[in-house]
Write a protein that holds these residues in place. Structure first.
Motif, short mmCIF file in Angstrom:
data_model
loop_
_atom_site.label_atom_id
_atom_site.label_comp_id
_atom_site.label_asym_id
_atom_site.label_seq_id
_atom_site.Cartn_x
_atom_site.Cartn_y
_atom_site.Cartn_z
N ARG A 87 -32.61 -65.08 -14.16
CA ARG A 87 -31.90 -65.60 -15.32
C ARG A 87 -31.80 -67.11 -15.31
N SER A 88 -32.23 -67.72 -16.40
CA SER A 88 -32.04 -69.14 -16.68
C SER A 88 -32.90 -70.07 -15.82
N HIS A 103 -25.43 -73.39 -14.50
CA HIS A 103 -24.64 -72.20 -14.18
C HIS A 103 -23.98 -72.30 -12.81
N ARG A 120 -22.61 -69.71 -8.20
CA ARG A 120 -23.35 -69.75 -9.46
C ARG A 120 -23.12 -68.43 -10.20
N CYS A 122 -24.20 -67.07 -14.15
CA CYS A 122 -24.69 -67.43 -15.49
C CYS A 122 -23.88 -66.75 -16.58
N ARG A 123 -23.22 -65.65 -16.30
CA ARG A 123 -22.45 -65.00 -17.35
C ARG A 123 -20.96 -65.22 -17.24
N ASP A 231 -29.72 -59.99 -10.35
CA ASP A 231 -29.21 -61.28 -9.88
C ASP A 231 -28.72 -61.31 -8.45
#
Length: 281
Positions: A87-88, A103, A120, A122-123, A231
């Motif tokens: 992700r990202s 993030h 970290r 991201c959500r 993740d």
DNA sequence: ATCGTTGCCTGAGGGC
DNA sequence: TGCCCTCAGGCAACGA
């Protein structure tokens, strides 16, 4: 598993620098407070209750950490495609090491100048909260007994007063702390209990089997290093292996490992739930 | 006390 | 290609 590996990485190290992102959803304590309170502190030990980590500091304050679903706690020496390509896509620097991206909410450096620690997510489903000496938090106070320590009697009592599906009960952190969606499905399969059954229909003997199944599933998962789906990484960047041992989770339409009946998926309390319609009743 | 629903958050993947 | 929609789920907060 995060607790164990993280302990090896940060216990007895002293914080020399704190980089915190702008205030956002993960910060239950203001970032400025984290900077002030963590600087110069040494980590004594790491404790866990359910899904919460408690990082104990040498002034008897504690840093409460929850990883949510997508939270990652790892060191700057960690090398993982989960950190660089998932992700990202944060980009590795020239040395191939991780550099903080948008993030990365918190980065600690230490007086020994060895690897930094990054948080970290991201959500932003995770949480960071600094607790002064002696302070607790409603989030902790509400938790039921840790899933690895639960007894059949406790589980049976908790289930017997509720009409919701037994699966929903297993996910309720005030009943049982530490069981997430994957492990609830796997434990119910091991115990041959259908997830949709009303909790109160589970008798003592079945609660006893379920208790053992929960412990067995969690211990096995910890032994295998947890479940890496999108993740999850360990503090050293390595990945879990338990996702390769799922019996039902994420296996809709595939054969039940016991009886070859196709695994079914239903939604219970907004969570996808996987079970064998023949083995589990 | 218990129950069901909603919002929070971002990226992946599907449909058109 | 790009836009819109849905999905993933841990937890707090809310109203019933």
């Amino acid at each position: 598993m995060v607790r164990l590996r993280l302990s090896e990485l940060i216990v007895n190290r002293t914080v020399a620098g704190v980089r915190a992102a702008e205030s956002n959803y993960v910060f239950l304590s203001p970032p400025e407070q984290l900077k002030t309170r963590l600087l110069g502190r040494r980590f004594l030990e790491i404790l866990r209750h359910g899904k919460y980590l408690l990082l104990a500091l040498d002034d008897h304050s504690r840093l409460l950490v929850h990883l949510g679903m997508t939270g990652q706690l790892f060191t700057s020496s960690a090398l993982s495609p989960r950190l660089h390509n998932a992700r990202s896509q944060p980009k590795p620097n020239a040395n191939g090491a991780f550099t903080p991206d948008q993030h990365t909410h918190l980065t600690l450096s230490f007086t020994d100048n060895r690897a930094q620690l990054h948080y970290r997510d991201c959500r932003k489903f995770g949480k960071l909260l600094w607790l002064p000496q002696g302070a607790s938090d409603p989030r902790l106070e509400r938790l039921g007994v840790d899933a690895l320590a639960v007894t059949a009697t406790t589980l049976y009592k908790a289930l017997s007063s509720r009409s919701v599906p037994v699966k929903s009960c297993l996910l309720d952190q005030s009943v049982l702390a530490g069981v997430g969606n994957i492990y609830a499905d796997e434990a119910l399969f091991q115990a041959r209990v259908a997830p949709l059954r009303p909790a109160r229909s589970v008798n003592y003997e079945q609660a006893k089997i379920l208790t053992q199944a929960i412990r067995r599933v969690l211990k096995k998962a910890i032994l295998r290093g947890g479940s890496t789906i999108d993740d999850y990484v360990h503090p050293d960047g390595s990945e879990g292996q338990f996702q390769n041992s799922f019996s039902v989770y994420g296996r809709e339409g595939k054969a039940c490992p016991r009886c070859r009946t196709p695994i079914q998926r239903v939604v219970i309390g907004q969570r996808s739930s996987h079970f064998c319609p023949k083995c589990q009743c």
